[in-house]
Scaffold this active site. Structure first.
Site, mmCIF file in Angstrom:
data_model
loop_
_atom_site.group_PDB
_atom_site.id
_atom_site.type_symbol
_atom_site.label_atom_id
_atom_site.label_comp_id
_atom_site.label_asym_id
_atom_site.label_seq_id
_atom_site.Cartn_x
_atom_site.Cartn_y
_atom_site.Cartn_z
ATOM 1 N N GLN A 48 0.433 -1.173 -0.041
ATOM 2 C CA GLN A 48 -0.027 -0.019 0.543
ATOM 3 C C GLN A 48 0.636 0.935 0.064
ATOM 4 O O GLN A 48 0.405 2.171 -0.104
ATOM 5 C CB GLN A 48 -1.075 0.497 1.312
ATOM 6 C CG GLN A 48 -2.107 -1.022 1.796
ATOM 7 C CD GLN A 48 -2.352 -1.107 2.602
ATOM 8 O OE1 GLN A 48 -3.068 -0.823 3.331
ATOM 9 N NE2 GLN A 48 -1.674 -2.107 3.816
ATOM 10 N N ASP B 151 6.198 4.984 -1.546
ATOM 11 C CA ASP B 151 7.728 5.572 -1.333
ATOM 12 C C ASP B 151 8.285 4.898 -2.259
ATOM 13 O O ASP B 151 9.964 5.705 -1.921
ATOM 14 C CB ASP B 151 7.959 4.903 0.285
ATOM 15 C CG ASP B 151 7.862 3.742 1.053
ATOM 16 O OD1 ASP B 151 8.531 2.641 0.170
ATOM 17 O OD2 ASP B 151 7.502 3.794 1.964
ATOM 18 N N HIS C 233 -1.834 1.873 -4.119
ATOM 19 C CA HIS C 233 -1.906 3.105 -3.970
ATOM 20 C C HIS C 233 -1.229 4.024 -4.393
ATOM 21 O O HIS C 233 -0.943 5.326 -4.483
ATOM 22 C CB HIS C 233 -2.338 3.321 -2.205
ATOM 23 C CG HIS C 233 -2.925 2.947 -1.192
ATOM 24 N ND1 HIS C 233 -2.722 2.556 0.215
ATOM 25 C CD2 HIS C 233 -4.335 2.073 -1.926
ATOM 26 C CE1 HIS C 233 -3.915 2.174 0.453
ATOM 27 N NE2 HIS C 233 -5.319 1.698 -0.932
ATOM 28 N N GLY D 288 3.532 -4.576 8.791
ATOM 29 C CA GLY D 288 3.400 -3.260 9.761
ATOM 30 C C GLY D 288 2.064 -2.444 8.077
ATOM 31 O O GLY D 288 2.579 -0.998 8.235
ATOM 32 N N SER E 245 -1.976 -0.813 10.264
ATOM 33 C CA SER E 245 -3.847 -1.294 10.383
ATOM 34 C C SER E 245 -4.685 -1.849 9.326
ATOM 35 O O SER E 245 -5.620 -2.204 10.316
ATOM 36 C CB SER E 245 -3.816 0.556 10.881
ATOM 37 O OG SER E 245 -4.216 0.998 9.525
ATOM 38 N N ASN F 135 3.448 -6.371 13.413
ATOM 39 C CA ASN F 135 3.297 -4.940 13.758
ATOM 40 C C ASN F 135 2.972 -5.413 15.572
ATOM 41 O O ASN F 135 2.840 -5.962 16.169
ATOM 42 C CB ASN F 135 1.681 -4.855 13.170
ATOM 43 C CG ASN F 135 1.143 -3.698 13.769
ATOM 44 O OD1 ASN F 135 1.335 -2.937 14.264
ATOM 45 N ND2 ASN F 135 0.650 -2.978 12.381
ATOM 46 N N PRO F 136 4.006 -4.411 15.980
ATOM 47 C CA PRO F 136 4.079 -3.917 16.939
ATOM 48 C C PRO F 136 2.162 -4.029 17.778
ATOM 49 O O PRO F 136 2.078 -4.645 19.272
ATOM 50 C CB PRO F 136 4.806 -2.650 17.239
ATOM 51 C CG PRO F 136 5.071 -2.328 16.262
ATOM 52 C CD PRO F 136 4.660 -3.133 15.121
ATOM 53 N N GLU F 137 1.630 -3.624 16.882
ATOM 54 C CA GLU F 137 0.031 -3.089 17.676
ATOM 55 C C GLU F 137 -0.737 -3.986 17.245
ATOM 56 O O GLU F 137 -0.593 -5.369 16.546
ATOM 57 C CB GLU F 137 -0.604 -1.900 17.219
ATOM 58 C CG GLU F 137 0.538 -0.671 17.640
ATOM 59 C CD GLU F 137 0.136 -0.141 18.983
ATOM 60 O OE1 GLU F 137 -0.976 -0.131 18.951
ATOM 61 O OE2 GLU F 137 1.343 0.092 19.727
#
Ligand code: OAD
Length: 237
Positions: A89, A92, A107, A176, A178, A202-204
Site C-alpha cells: 500500500q 514511497d 495506492h 506494518g 493497520s 506489527n507491534p500493535e
C-alpha cells in the site's frame, strides 16, 4: 506475472524504521493533517499548491530515507524462495530501492506524476520541486501526484492481480499495516478464506490479528528476521 505461494503484504509500518511516518497512530500523518484537506481529488482542485506542498515535503523526506532491513529481507526472500509476491500500500518506492521486482502498488507511487491536460504519466524525481504546483514539461498542464486519493478507485490491474495472488497464497505475511483502508484491507481475509497461513508482523494488534496463525508483536526489521528464518525452515530444509 502470476505467482502466489509466499506473499508479503505491506503498509506504512514497514518504512517506519526508515524514518517515514505512518498515517495512523501516535506520530501518524493523519494525526497532524486532515486527509480531507490533502488526499482527495476535491482538496486538489480546491488548492493544488497546498496539496503539492504536502507531497513535496513527503518526497523530500523519502528521498533522504534508505530502505531498512525489513525491505531488504523481503527483497532477499524473492531471490531465495520460490514464487514470492509483494503487494504494497506504500507509495514511497523503498521496496524497489531495496531490490524487490514486480512490486504490486495498490495506492500508486509518489514519484509518479500525471498531467491533467495531456494525460502523460511519468516518473519524476525532482526534490524539492522548483515550482509548486509543478507543471507538465510538454504542455504546461497541471501535474498531479500518481497516488490514489480517498474516494478514488485503486488501479484495476494491480487490484485484480492482488486478489488473484491472495487467493493462491500458501503463506500470506502482513507487515506494518493497520488494515483499515479498503479494499486493500480485505486481502488477508481473502487469503485466509482460501486456506493460507497468515503471519502478521506489527507491534500493535490489528483486525488481522484475529485471523492470524502467527502474530509477531515486533517492529518490521526484527519481525522480518524471524519470518525469514521460519520460511527457510519451511521451504529450504
Ligand atoms: P497506518 O498508518 O494505518 O498503519 C501503520 C501500521 O504500522 C500500524 O498498525 C502500526 O502499528 C504499524 N507499525 C508502526 N511502526 C511499525 C514498525 N516499526 N514495524 C512494523 N509495524 C509498525 O498505515 P497503512 O496501514 O499502510 O492510503 O495505511 C493504509 C493506507 O492509509 C495508506 O496506504 C494510505 C493511508 O491513508 C492512501 O494514501 C490511499
Amino acid at each position: 506475472m502470476r505467482k502466489g505461494y509466499i506473499t508479503f503484504f505491506t503498509g506504512a509500518g514497514v518504512s517506519a524504521e526508515s524514518g517515514i511516518p505512518t498515517f495512523r497512530g501516535k506520530e501518524g500523518l493523519w494525526r497532524r493533517y486532515n486527509p480531507v484537506d490533502l488526499a482527495t481529488p476535491e482538496a486538489f482542485f480546491r488548492n493544488p499548491s497546498l496539496v503539492w506542498e504536502f507531497y513535496n515535503e513527503r518526497r523530500c523526506n523519502i528521498a533522504e530515507a534508505e530502505p531498512n532491513r525489513a525491505h531488504l529481507l523481503i527483497a532477499e526472500a524473492e531471490k531465495v524462495f520460490p514464487l514470492v509476491s509483494l503487494i504494497t500500500q506504500n507509495v514511497d518506492g523503498l521496496h524497489q530501492r531495496a531490490g524487490s521486482r514486480n512490486v504490486i502498488e495498490l495506492h500508486g507511487n509518489i514519484w509518479k506524476v500525471k498531467c491533467l491536460s495531456c494525460g502523460k504519466e511519468e516518473m519524476n524525481f525532482e526534490t524539492p520541486f522548483n515550482e509548486i504546483p509543478p507543471r507538465c514539461k510538454d504542455c504546461d498542464g497541471l501535474l498531479r501526484p500518481g497516488v490514489v486519493w480517498f474516494g478514488e478507485s485503486l488501479p484495476y490491474e494491480a487490484l485484480e492481480l492482488a486478489y488473484d495472488i491472495a487467493k493462491r497464497s500458501k503463506v500470506f505475511i502482513v507487515v506494518g499495516t493497520s488494515c483499515q483502508v479498503f479494499p486493500a484491507a480485505q486481502l488477508p481475509f481473502i487469503a485466509k478464506e482460501k486456506g493460507a497461513e497468515i503471519i502478521e508482523i506489527n507491534p500493535e494488534e490489528t483486525p488481522v490479528s484475529e485471523i492470524a496463525d502467527m502474530s509477531i508483536r515486533k517492529r518490521a526489521t526484527k519481525g522480518m528476521e524471524e519470518v525469514f528464518e521460519y520460511l527457510k525452515e519451511k521451504y529450504l530444509s
